[in-house]
Every structure is written in structure tokens, then in C-alpha cells.
Design a protein around this motif. Structure first.
Motif, PDB file in Angstrom:
ATOM      1  N   THR A 109      23.192 -35.532  -9.083  1.00 31.78           N
ATOM      2  CA  THR A 109      22.496 -34.420  -8.036  1.00 31.78           C
ATOM      3  C   THR A 109      21.959 -35.238  -7.044  1.00 31.78           C
ATOM      4  OG1 THR A 109      20.901 -34.082 -10.102  1.00 31.78           O
ATOM      5  CG2 THR A 109      20.330 -33.573  -8.180  1.00 31.78           C
ATOM      6  N   ARG A 115      23.162 -30.148  -1.171  1.00 29.21           N
ATOM      7  CA  ARG A 115      23.328 -29.610  -2.338  1.00 29.21           C
ATOM      8  C   ARG A 115      22.364 -28.673  -3.306  1.00 29.21           C
ATOM      9  NH1 ARG A 115      29.422 -28.504  -3.885  1.00 29.21           N
ATOM     10  NH2 ARG A 115      30.469 -29.273  -2.279  1.00 29.21           N
ATOM     11  N   ASP A 116      21.889 -27.826  -3.646  1.00 32.57           N
ATOM     12  CA  ASP A 116      20.342 -27.626  -3.903  1.00 32.57           C
ATOM     13  C   ASP A 116      20.468 -26.027  -5.670  1.00 32.57           C
ATOM     14  OD1 ASP A 116      21.334 -24.966  -2.808  1.00 32.57           O
ATOM     15  OD2 ASP A 116      19.611 -24.297  -2.154  1.00 32.57           O
ATOM     16  N   ARG A 139      13.051 -30.579  -8.623  1.00 31.77           N
ATOM     17  CA  ARG A 139      13.567 -31.135  -7.134  1.00 31.77           C
ATOM     18  C   ARG A 139      13.661 -28.757  -6.703  1.00 31.77           C
ATOM     19  NH1 ARG A 139      17.006 -35.826  -6.998  1.00 31.77           N
ATOM     20  NH2 ARG A 139      15.991 -37.389  -8.462  1.00 31.77           N
ATOM     21  N   MET A 141      14.707 -26.996  -6.823  1.00 31.71           N
ATOM     22  CA  MET A 141      16.433 -26.478  -7.024  1.00 31.71           C
ATOM     23  C   MET A 141      17.087 -24.847  -6.978  1.00 31.71           C
ATOM     24  SD  MET A 141      18.511 -29.903  -7.042  1.00 31.71           S
ATOM     25  CE  MET A 141      20.440 -29.492  -6.755  1.00 31.71           C
ATOM     26  N   THR A 142      18.533 -24.795  -7.763  1.00 28.98           N
ATOM     27  CA  THR A 142      17.841 -23.370  -8.380  1.00 28.98           C
ATOM     28  C   THR A 142      19.661 -23.826  -9.658  1.00 28.98           C
ATOM     29  OG1 THR A 142      17.799 -21.975  -6.467  1.00 28.98           O
ATOM     30  CG2 THR A 142      18.925 -21.179  -8.217  1.00 28.98           C
ATOM     31  N   ARG A 166      27.037 -24.524  -3.131  1.00 30.22           N
ATOM     32  CA  ARG A 166      26.370 -24.806  -3.093  1.00 30.22           C
ATOM     33  C   ARG A 166      25.580 -25.955  -3.732  1.00 30.22           C
ATOM     34  NH1 ARG A 166      21.704 -19.478  -3.001  1.00 30.22           N
ATOM     35  NH2 ARG A 166      20.615 -21.636  -3.906  1.00 30.22           N
TER      36      ARG A 166
END
Length: 416
Positions: A109, A115-116, A139, A141-142, A166
Motif C-alpha cells: 500500500t 491510491r485509496d 489509513r 481507504m476504501t 484508485r
């Protein structure tokens, strides 16, 4: 296919791997079809552990550290060459599969800034999904959970549609834990790389049972356990793989002294050592690695290609007998029918799978149960005979024909 017991005996007589069974501790009264959960104990393992305990520890004490300190990389190289199709210096043994996955997931990551999104399979092993969710939450993130057919596994086209600019990291299993569905590792790795993402492969149900050929398939990152088909024993340390060209680019999140350059200088700041050992953390599990070395050595000696061929043949026998004997009793195949799309275990579905599993155990057959209604059969090819499979399926048939499973409580009753 000839479904007689005599035909199974003939397969055993022709089996080039048949001698390996004698190198394991085997109770001939037990039909063990759960090698995909915990492998049998090699006969050599007690002596290997005794050597560490009685000689190296009891007599050598701290003087034994010169032979222990490099064991994580040494056993990693054994796995690389004999099991994983990797190069020297690309595999390290230590920690658990979960910890190793966490280390590589975070490192990957970080290597994809901006990038999420993290991607995983909705039907993957729970720990893998939990770790992805935990890293994403920490973090901001998705997570995109890609749907998969519970029996047939992940559709590569569905995964491809979930990948965009992403996505940082994809976490997937090479062999689905529930159904045994085999992923196309090379094709999926290329698809993710084309999208700019890294893939971390979980090889827990693949290593030692099917060829994974990490170098040939262009795999960047992988983890796996050693207590299933590699027969390292309960709680045996896991392994991680990092492609050589990526090692200097990644920094794993657990900064321990076994990943430190010149570790005995006891320096004030963390500076990771070059190479695979930068993914180490703390003192290696010396006893556990001794057992892994024995089990991995047997797999390497047998040859993964030969093990995979026998595993397919054992699986085909399970499927053929299930079709002939169990299907009339509402048992359905819950794995890919094509043996080229299966790992080394076969899963069967029945509304009373839990009760059937318990009835089989009481009759000397050891499978395992997986939700919601699955009986999973894992005839590990290194030590399982064709007659073992025939006899186990014959007892399965008898349980269904007599209704013997009807007297067992449901899983819900057991839990409550």
C-alpha cells in the motif's frame, strides 16, 4: 471410471508416490481427509525437534545461535526451490500467515501512494478480509469486495471490472478455501499490474498441492502457511515471498531487529537490511522452523508436479463416487467439476452437512465442515491412498443410506 475398490487398489499399486505414506505417522484405522487443514506428522519430525531441544538448546545453549540465526532464510530457500518456483533469497519463514499478510499488505500500500482502494474477494478466508478492512480503516481507504461464486470461485472478468487507477493492492487466494476453486494466478497478476496495482497472493491452500511457479507467473508478493500440505505441524511458522526486484522498494511496517542492517551493532535508528531478511521482525521460531524444514523437504523430494497430478486423480475419484453414490441423497458438488480448475480438495453440499460431518468422524472418517452447508474433503496426495478415498466415500454412502446422521444435533444446537 471403474468405481470398484479393486480399481482403487490398482491405482495405489501404480502410484509413484506410494512410498511417502510410510514416512508419515499414520493410523490405518483412521481415514484422514483433512490434510488441507492440518497435515499429518512426518516420521522424521520428532527427531528433528529432539536435535534442536536436546542438543542445540540443552547442550549448545546460546552457542547454537550461529546455526539458528539464518534458519528463516535457509528454510525459505528450500521452499523457494522445491515448492514455490521462486529464486533464492525471495522467501522468508517466520511469524503467522496473518502477520506476514499484514506486513506485505501495508508495504505494498505504501508503494502505491495516491491510491485509496484495497480490493479483496468477498468469499475469501475471513482473516484475509479482516486484515484488508483493518488496514483500510487505519489509513482512511476504501475496500472493494469483489463477489465470487461460492462454488466456482472468482471470475477474472468481474475482478478486472473492479480495477482502476484508485486501486493500490489486491489480496486474493490462489485456491479458494471453501470450494477449492483454482485462480489463474498469472492472468490475474498481469491484469492487476496493467491497472497499476500490486497483488498479494495467499498460497495457504496451494503450497505443496498445486504448482504455483511464482517466478514464471510474474508474482510480486505472496504469503502462505506451512501446516497444511507442507506438514509443519500446528502453529508452524508461515512464509512470505517478495520478488527480488521489489525488495528494496518496500518497507514493511513492523520494524524489528531481525530486519535491521548489522543487527548486533544495536544502532539507534532502524535501517532495513537489503534483501528478503528486511521482512523479518523478531527472534525466529527455531523449533517451528525445524519441523517446517522436514515437511517442506518431503514435498520437494516428491515433486509438486507429481503431487498435483495425484491430487487431481484423488479429487476425480471423490467426484465420481459422489456422483454415483451420494447425489441420490441430495449431495451436490460444491467445487469446480473441471479438475484443472480445482486445487487438491473437493467440497460437497448438503442441507445437513454439519450432522454428516459428525457422523463421519464417529465412523473413523475425518473431513471438515464449512459454512453454510459444506463437507470439505482434503485427501493430501503425499500420504493419502486411493483406497482411503474409496473407503471414506463408502462410509459416507452408508451414513446417508441409513440416515445415521439424523440423530446428530444441528450446528446451531451445538453452539448454543
Amino acid at each position: 471410471m471403474d468405481l470398484t475398490r479393486a480399481a482403487a487398489e490398482a491405482c495405489d499399486a501404480d502410484d509413484p508416490l506410494t512410498g511417502f505414506r510410510d514416512r508419515f505417522t499414520v493410523d490405518d484405522d483412521l481415514l484422514y481427509l483433512d490434510g488441507n487443514s492440518l497435515g499429518r506428522m512426518p516420521c522424521e519430525t520428532p527427531a528433528a525437534l529432539a536435535q534442536v531441544v536436546e542438543q542445540e538448546w540443552a547442550r549448545g545453549l546460546v552457542r547454537s545461535w550461529p546455526s539458528w540465526i539464518g534458519a528463516a532464510a535457509r528454510v525459505g530457500d528450500l521452499l523457494a526451490a522445491g515448492v514455490l518456483g521462486a529464486r533464492p533469497g525471495e522467501v522468508l519463514v517466520g511469524d503467522s500467515t496473518s502477520v506476514d499478510l499484514y506486513k506485505l499488505l501495508v508495504a505494498a500500500t505504501d508503494a502505491r501512494p495516491g491510491r485509496d482502494v484495497l480490493v479483496c474477494c468477498a468469499d475469501d478466508f475471513p482473516t484475509d478480509r479482516y486484515l484488508v478492512a483493518g488496514v483500510a480503516q487505519a489509513r482512511g481507504m476504501t475496500v472493494r469486495e469483489v463477489p465470487a461464486d461460492v462454488d466456482q470461485g472468482l471470475d477474472p472478468a468481474v475482478l478486472a471490472a473492479a480495477l482502476d487507477e484508485r486501486v493500490a493492492v489486491v489480496v486474493l487466494s490462489a485456491v479458494a478455501y471453501r470450494s477449492g476453486a483454482l485462480a489463474d494466478v498469472a492472468a490475474i497478476t498481469r491484469t492487476a499490474r496493467d491497472a497499476g496495482a500490486l497483488v498479494v497472493w495467499d498460497l495457504s491452500h496451494a503450497a505443496g498441492a498445486v504448482p504455483v511457479d511464482l517466478a514464471a507467473n510474474g508474482v510480486d508478493l505472496a504469503v502462505g502457511c506451512t501446516y497444511k500440505y507442507l506438514n509443519g505441524g500446528p502453529g508452524a511458522p508461515a512464509f512470505l515471498y517478495v520478488r527480488r526486484e521489489l525488495q528494496e522498494q518496500l518497507r514493511q511496517p513492523i520494524w524489528g531487529w531481525f530486519g535491521q542492517r548489522d543487527q548486533f551493532a544495536m544502532g539507534p535508528a532502524y535501517d532495513p537490511v537489503p534483501g528478503i531478511e528486511r521482512f523479518g521482525v523478531g527472534t525466529p521460531p527455531v523449533l517451528g522452523m525445524a519441523a517446517v524444514e522436514v515437511g517442506a523437504g518431503l514435498v520437494a523430494e516428491a515433486g509438486v508436479d507429481r503431487l498435483a497430478a495425484k491430487g487431481r486423480a484423488l479429487g476425480e475419484l471423490v467426484v465420481a463416487l459422489a456422483d454415483a453414490w451420494l447425489a441420490p441423497h441430495e449431495v451436490a458438488l460444491a467445487s469446480p467439476r473441471d479438475p484443472a480448475r480445482r486445487g487438491a480438495h473437493v467440497t460437497l453440499a448438503h442441507p445437513q452437512a454439519w450432522q454428516l460431518t459428525q457422523a463421519l468422524v464417529d465412523r473413523g472418517v475425518v473431513p471438515d465442515f464449512r459454512t453454510p452447508d459444506r463437507v470439505r474433503l482434503g485427501p493430501a496426495p503425499l500420504y493419502t491412498c486411493f483406497v482411503d478415498v474409496w473407503d471414506a466415500m463408502d462410509r459416507f454412502r452408508e451414513v446417508l443410506a441409513t440416515g445415521a446422521h439424523e440423530g446428530y444435533p444441528t450446528e446451531r444446537a451445538r453452539v448454543t
